[in-house]
Design a protein around this motif. Structure first.
Motif, PDB file in Angstrom:
ATOM      1  N   LEU A   1       0.771  -1.586   0.642  1.00  0.00           N
ATOM      2  CA  LEU A   1      -0.456   0.139  -0.142  1.00  0.00           C
ATOM      3  C   LEU A   1       0.684   0.612   0.043  1.00  0.00           C
ATOM      4  O   LEU A   1       0.097   2.075  -0.427  1.00  0.00           O
ATOM      5  N   LEU A   2       1.750   1.479   0.278  1.00  0.00           N
ATOM      6  CA  LEU A   2       3.274   2.183   0.106  1.00  0.00           C
ATOM      7  C   LEU A   2       4.007   2.193  -1.560  1.00  0.00           C
ATOM      8  O   LEU A   2       4.547   3.655  -1.166  1.00  0.00           O
ATOM      9  N   ASN A   3       3.704   1.497  -1.939  1.00  0.00           N
ATOM     10  CA  ASN A   3       4.846   1.311  -3.569  1.00  0.00           C
ATOM     11  C   ASN A   3       4.313   2.366  -4.420  1.00  0.00           C
ATOM     12  O   ASN A   3       4.834   2.674  -4.971  1.00  0.00           O
ATOM     13  N   GLN A   4       2.853   3.046  -3.922  1.00  0.00           N
ATOM     14  CA  GLN A   4       2.438   3.786  -5.026  1.00  0.00           C
ATOM     15  C   GLN A   4       2.852   4.941  -4.880  1.00  0.00           C
ATOM     16  O   GLN A   4       3.289   6.050  -6.061  1.00  0.00           O
ATOM     17  N   LEU A   5       3.398   5.096  -3.779  1.00  0.00           N
ATOM     18  CA  LEU A   5       3.909   6.637  -2.890  1.00  0.00           C
ATOM     19  C   LEU A   5       5.614   6.912  -3.758  1.00  0.00           C
ATOM     20  O   LEU A   5       6.154   5.500  -3.349  1.00  0.00           O
ATOM     21  N   SER A   6       5.764   7.626  -3.579  1.00  0.00           N
ATOM     22  CA  SER A   6       7.572   8.263  -3.895  1.00  0.00           C
ATOM     23  C   SER A   6       8.035   7.616  -2.909  1.00  0.00           C
ATOM     24  O   SER A   6       7.960   7.605  -1.766  1.00  0.00           O
ATOM     25  N   ALA A   7       9.461   7.399  -2.881  1.00  0.00           N
ATOM     26  CA  ALA A   7       9.954   6.963  -1.339  1.00  0.00           C
ATOM     27  C   ALA A   7      10.622   8.405  -1.306  1.00  0.00           C
ATOM     28  O   ALA A   7      11.465   8.009  -0.207  1.00  0.00           O
ATOM     29  N   GLY A   8      10.544   9.498  -1.955  1.00  0.00           N
ATOM     30  CA  GLY A   8      10.802  10.796  -1.409  1.00  0.00           C
ATOM     31  C   GLY A   8      10.317  11.406   0.378  1.00  0.00           C
ATOM     32  O   GLY A   8       9.571  11.052   0.644  1.00  0.00           O
ATOM     33  N   LYS A   9      10.707  12.072   0.565  1.00  0.00           N
ATOM     34  CA  LYS A   9      10.581  12.099   1.902  1.00  0.00           C
ATOM     35  C   LYS A   9       9.648  13.224   2.788  1.00  0.00           C
ATOM     36  O   LYS A   9       8.795  12.895   3.266  1.00  0.00           O
ATOM     37  N   GLN A  10       9.484  14.110   1.518  1.00  0.00           N
ATOM     38  CA  GLN A  10       7.833  14.865   1.621  1.00  0.00           C
ATOM     39  C   GLN A  10       7.097  13.522   2.203  1.00  0.00           C
ATOM     40  O   GLN A  10       5.846  14.580   2.302  1.00  0.00           O
ATOM     41  N   TYR A  11       7.366  12.018   1.911  1.00  0.00           N
ATOM     42  CA  TYR A  11       5.315  11.622   1.421  1.00  0.00           C
ATOM     43  C   TYR A  11       5.614  11.049   2.743  1.00  0.00           C
ATOM     44  O   TYR A  11       4.462  10.629   3.356  1.00  0.00           O
ATOM     45  N   LEU A  12       6.692  11.357   3.581  1.00  0.00           N
ATOM     46  CA  LEU A  12       6.321  10.378   4.567  1.00  0.00           C
ATOM     47  C   LEU A  12       5.226  11.244   5.598  1.00  0.00           C
ATOM     48  O   LEU A  12       5.119  10.039   6.283  1.00  0.00           O
ATOM     49  N   ASP A  13       4.348  12.594   5.702  1.00  0.00           N
ATOM     50  CA  ASP A  13       3.895  12.591   6.579  1.00  0.00           C
ATOM     51  C   ASP A  13       2.605  12.439   5.890  1.00  0.00           C
ATOM     52  O   ASP A  13       1.742  12.414   7.293  1.00  0.00           O
ATOM     53  N   HIS A  14       2.252  11.799   4.742  1.00  0.00           N
ATOM     54  CA  HIS A  14       1.144  11.212   4.354  1.00  0.00           C
ATOM     55  C   HIS A  14       1.258   9.499   4.205  1.00  0.00           C
ATOM     56  O   HIS A  14      -0.480   8.943   4.331  1.00  0.00           O
ATOM     57  N   ALA A  15       2.252   9.472   5.042  1.00  0.00           N
ATOM     58  CA  ALA A  15       2.070   7.420   5.350  1.00  0.00           C
ATOM     59  C   ALA A  15       1.636   6.817   6.255  1.00  0.00           C
ATOM     60  O   ALA A  15       0.807   6.173   6.581  1.00  0.00           O
ATOM     61  N   PRO A  16       1.015   7.701   7.252  1.00  0.00           N
ATOM     62  CA  PRO A  16      -0.098   7.078   8.527  1.00  0.00           C
ATOM     63  C   PRO A  16      -1.657   7.266   7.705  1.00  0.00           C
ATOM     64  O   PRO A  16      -1.994   6.123   8.367  1.00  0.00           O
ATOM     65  N   LYS A  17      -1.603   8.138   7.217  1.00  0.00           N
ATOM     66  CA  LYS A  17      -3.171   7.555   6.422  1.00  0.00           C
ATOM     67  C   LYS A  17      -3.137   6.094   5.531  1.00  0.00           C
ATOM     68  O   LYS A  17      -4.087   5.424   5.658  1.00  0.00           O
ATOM     69  N   TYR A  18      -2.023   6.409   5.053  1.00  0.00           N
ATOM     70  CA  TYR A  18      -2.054   4.997   4.311  1.00  0.00           C
ATOM     71  C   TYR A  18      -1.658   3.841   5.352  1.00  0.00           C
ATOM     72  O   TYR A  18      -1.393   2.131   4.760  1.00  0.00           O
ATOM     73  N   LEU A  19      -1.086   3.879   6.231  1.00  0.00           N
ATOM     74  CA  LEU A  19      -1.041   2.822   7.438  1.00  0.00           C
ATOM     75  C   LEU A  19      -2.311   2.467   8.247  1.00  0.00           C
ATOM     76  O   LEU A  19      -2.016   1.604   8.794  1.00  0.00           O
ATOM     77  N   ALA A  20      -3.192   3.390   8.460  1.00  0.00           N
ATOM     78  CA  ALA A  20      -4.305   3.683   9.271  1.00  0.00           C
ATOM     79  C   ALA A  20      -4.566   2.350   9.467  1.00  0.00           C
ATOM     80  O   ALA A  20      -5.611   1.617   9.941  1.00  0.00           O
ATOM     81  N   PHE A  21      -5.497   1.955   7.666  1.00  0.00           N
ATOM     82  CA  PHE A  21      -6.273   1.084   7.570  1.00  0.00           C
ATOM     83  C   PHE A  21      -5.933  -0.704   8.089  1.00  0.00           C
ATOM     84  O   PHE A  21      -6.773  -1.204   8.544  1.00  0.00           O
ATOM     85  N   THR A  22      -4.496  -0.646   7.636  1.00  0.00           N
ATOM     86  CA  THR A  22      -3.562  -1.919   8.248  1.00  0.00           C
ATOM     87  C   THR A  22      -3.565  -2.397   9.696  1.00  0.00           C
ATOM     88  O   THR A  22      -3.554  -2.930  10.040  1.00  0.00           O
TER      89      THR A  22
END
Length: 157
Positions: free
Chosen positions: A100-121
């Motif tokens: 579920l994180l593969n589609q996001l870029s590996a850049g540090k600016q997207y780390l802020d969005h990671a909690p939303k992508y991990l909450a469901f899991t």
């Protein structure tokens, strides 16, 4: 392969929908909470379905092995890469290529969005454990995309 793409698309749309429905200063916290609650209910249902023909688990380590192997394989088409425990109720599940994180870029600016992508899991795991009689708190952290660690803290009843 098609079902995997559909799941990822649905997951992204649910995140976008919940995120757009929330506004204000506490939007991120409320969004994460809603997504985790959705995942909790789905996790309960999936575990109920997956374990209907299996024998009872001996202890919480067997339950965690089931989550890492069978449950994770059914949902994400692969096993957890690493399971660690301190034998005092804390387990760390590591997935080096979390789908579920593969589609996001590996850049540090997207780390802020990671909690939303991990909450469901997180909710998915917590709901599954709850239906197996294990009360827990599940958190996730990402240091480098798309690898993530889920920390499961077992609460004694």
């Amino acid at each position: 392969m098609a079902d995997e793409a559909l799941f990822q698309f649905l997951h992204n749309e649910v995140i976008q929908y919940v995120n757009s429905a929330e506004s204000g200063d506490t939007e991120n916290g409320r969004c994460v909470s809603k997504l985790e609650n959705m995942g909790f209910r789905v996790g309960q249902g999936l575990v109920e379905r997956f374990t209907k023909d299996t024998a009872r688990f001996k202890d919480e380590l067997d339950v965690m092995k089931f989550i890492c192997k069978d449950f994770w394989t059914c949902v994400f088409k692969k096993q957890i890469d690493n399971l660690r425990t301190n034998h005092q109720g804390i387990y760390v599940l590591q997935d080096n290529k979390f789908r579920l994180l593969n589609q996001l870029s590996a850049g540090k600016q997207y780390l802020d969005h990671a909690p939303k992508y991990l909450a469901f899991t997180c909710g998915l795991v917590r709901g599954g454990l709850s239906n197996l009689g294990v009360k827990s708190i599940v958190t996730a952290e990402v240091s480098v995309m798309p690898a993530c660690k889920f920390q499961v803290m077992i609460q004694k009843m």
